[in-house]
Design a protein around this motif. Structure first.
Motif, PDB file in Angstrom:
ATOM      1  N   ASP A 187      42.317 113.632 -29.666  1.00 60.13           N
ATOM      2  CA  ASP A 187      42.555 113.235 -28.276  1.00 60.13           C
ATOM      3  C   ASP A 187      41.291 112.679 -27.631  1.00 60.13           C
ATOM      4  OD1 ASP A 187      45.211 113.995 -28.428  1.00 60.13           O
ATOM      5  OD2 ASP A 187      44.816 116.032 -27.730  1.00 60.13           O
TER       6      ASP A 187
ATOM      7  N   ASN B  93      41.300 109.285 -25.585  1.00 61.04           N
ATOM      8  CA  ASN B  93      40.816 109.201 -24.202  1.00 61.04           C
ATOM      9  C   ASN B  93      39.682 108.194 -24.076  1.00 61.04           C
ATOM     10  OD1 ASN B  93      42.635 111.164 -23.361  1.00 61.04           O
ATOM     11  ND2 ASN B  93      41.195 112.843 -23.657  1.00 61.04           N
TER      12      ASN B  93
ATOM     13  N   CYS C  59      41.241 104.716 -23.997  1.00 65.66           N
ATOM     14  CA  CYS C  59      41.881 104.456 -22.705  1.00 65.66           C
ATOM     15  C   CYS C  59      40.849 104.232 -21.610  1.00 65.66           C
ATOM     16  CB  CYS C  59      42.802 105.617 -22.340  1.00 65.66           C
ATOM     17  SG  CYS C  59      44.329 105.694 -23.320  1.00 65.66           S
TER      18      CYS C  59
ATOM     19  N   ASN D 136      45.392 102.216 -29.750  1.00 65.15           N
ATOM     20  CA  ASN D 136      45.096 103.617 -30.015  1.00 65.15           C
ATOM     21  C   ASN D 136      45.656 104.045 -31.376  1.00 65.15           C
ATOM     22  OD1 ASN D 136      44.796 106.398 -30.009  1.00 65.15           O
ATOM     23  ND2 ASN D 136      45.516 106.660 -27.909  1.00 65.15           N
TER      24      ASN D 136
ATOM     25  N   ARG E 268      49.663  99.776 -17.157  1.00 62.53           N
ATOM     26  CA  ARG E 268      49.281 101.188 -17.247  1.00 62.53           C
ATOM     27  C   ARG E 268      50.218 102.099 -16.481  1.00 62.53           C
ATOM     28  NH1 ARG E 268      43.362 101.335 -15.073  1.00 62.53           N
ATOM     29  NH2 ARG E 268      44.372 100.067 -13.481  1.00 62.53           N
TER      30      ARG E 268
ATOM     31  N   SER F  81      52.028 105.003 -20.437  1.00 64.43           N
ATOM     32  CA  SER F  81      50.789 104.268 -20.196  1.00 64.43           C
ATOM     33  C   SER F  81      49.711 104.576 -21.225  1.00 64.43           C
ATOM     34  CB  SER F  81      50.263 104.580 -18.796  1.00 64.43           C
ATOM     35  OG  SER F  81      49.979 105.963 -18.652  1.00 64.43           O
ATOM     36  N   HIS F  82      49.729 105.808 -21.776  1.00 62.03           N
ATOM     37  CA  HIS F  82      48.702 106.192 -22.756  1.00 62.03           C
ATOM     38  C   HIS F  82      48.849 105.434 -24.077  1.00 62.03           C
ATOM     39  CE1 HIS F  82      52.231 108.483 -23.913  1.00 62.03           C
ATOM     40  NE2 HIS F  82      51.690 108.668 -25.102  1.00 62.03           N
ATOM     41  N   GLU F  83      50.016 104.828 -24.289  1.00 62.67           N
ATOM     42  CA  GLU F  83      50.248 104.165 -25.571  1.00 62.67           C
ATOM     43  C   GLU F  83      49.481 102.850 -25.706  1.00 62.67           C
ATOM     44  OE1 GLU F  83      54.440 103.773 -26.199  1.00 62.67           O
ATOM     45  OE2 GLU F  83      54.707 105.927 -26.543  1.00 62.67           O
ATOM     46  N   ARG F  84      49.119 102.239 -24.607  1.00 65.15           N
ATOM     47  CA  ARG F  84      48.399 100.958 -24.618  1.00 65.15           C
ATOM     48  C   ARG F  84      49.054  99.984 -25.603  1.00 65.15           C
ATOM     49  NH1 ARG F  84      44.318 101.749 -20.686  1.00 65.15           N
ATOM     50  NH2 ARG F  84      45.018 103.743 -19.856  1.00 65.15           N
TER      51      ARG F  84
END
Length: 215
Positions: free
Chosen positions: A37, A41, A44, A124, A163, A168-171
């Protein structure tokens, strides 16, 4: 004008056992140390601070096209033809040398694959790894391929998700059907992962990092 190159590892990630300064190093790391993670992070945060990534997002329509919105939020009800139309209509071209990740099963041997539907990619590698496990894809394939994609022409259209929302974390970056993936090499990192499937016994499968060119 093509979307300018983005390299989240231009400044190395130093939160792991060894510094990570390339996308390939990131893929190799996640193949062995998933999940990380801290790495996710870092990617991101790096993207959020990037003026180039902001320009990518601004190049997309303010309102997400309906077919693409459905693709992300309710994949089983997607319309691949409509999604593909939206990518080609509202997307922009990636520059030569852009690197993205995809998780799944490489079926092209040492040759090429021409995609018959849109291809989901990401900045990611954690997300790519999860994608390979989703819906028991890696279980059914008997292996997990973490694929590092590099564009070789400035002709590949891409739709860039913003985002906002729960994804949104998947980019995520969508590439269109008829995108060609050309095999470069495959590396076994002597690592295996336990995978599951409903109503089937658990099993352990190998992990590979595949490098491929996109055109």
């Amino acid at each position: 004008m093509a979307l300018a190159l983005i390299d989240p590892f231009k400044s190395p990630y130093t939160g792991g056992q060894t510094p990570i300064s390339t996308a390939l190093e990131a893929a190799n790391h996640i193949a062995v140390h998933y999940p990380d993670d801290g790495l996710g992070n870092y990617i991101c945060n790096t993207l959020d601070a990037s003026a180039t990534y902001k320009a990518w997002r601004k190049a997309m329509p303010r309102k997400r096209p309906q077919a693409i919105a459905t693709y992300q939020s309710n994949y089983d009800k997607r319309d691949d033809a409509a999604v593909n139309y939206d990518i080609l209509t509202y997307g922009d071209t990636l520059d030569v040398g852009q690197i993205l990740f995809h998780g799944g099963h490489w079926t092209g041997g040492t040759g090429t694959i021409v995609m018959n539907r849109p291809l989901s990619t990401t900045f990611n590698p954690n997300v790519a790894f999860v994608s390979a496990l989703w819906k028991a894809k890696a279980y059914d394939a008997g292996q997990l391929d973490l694929i590092v994609l590099r564009t070789t022409t400035a002709a590949t259209k891409a739709y860039v998700f913003n985002r906002r929302g729960s994804f949104s974390h998947e980019r995520e970056i969508l590439l269109p059907a008829n995108t060609t993936l050309k095999f470069v090499c495959r590396t076994s990192l002597q690592k295996a992962v336990n995978v599951t499937k409903v109503d089937f016994p658990d099993k352990t499968i190998p992990i590979y990092v595949v490098e491929a060119e996109v055109s």
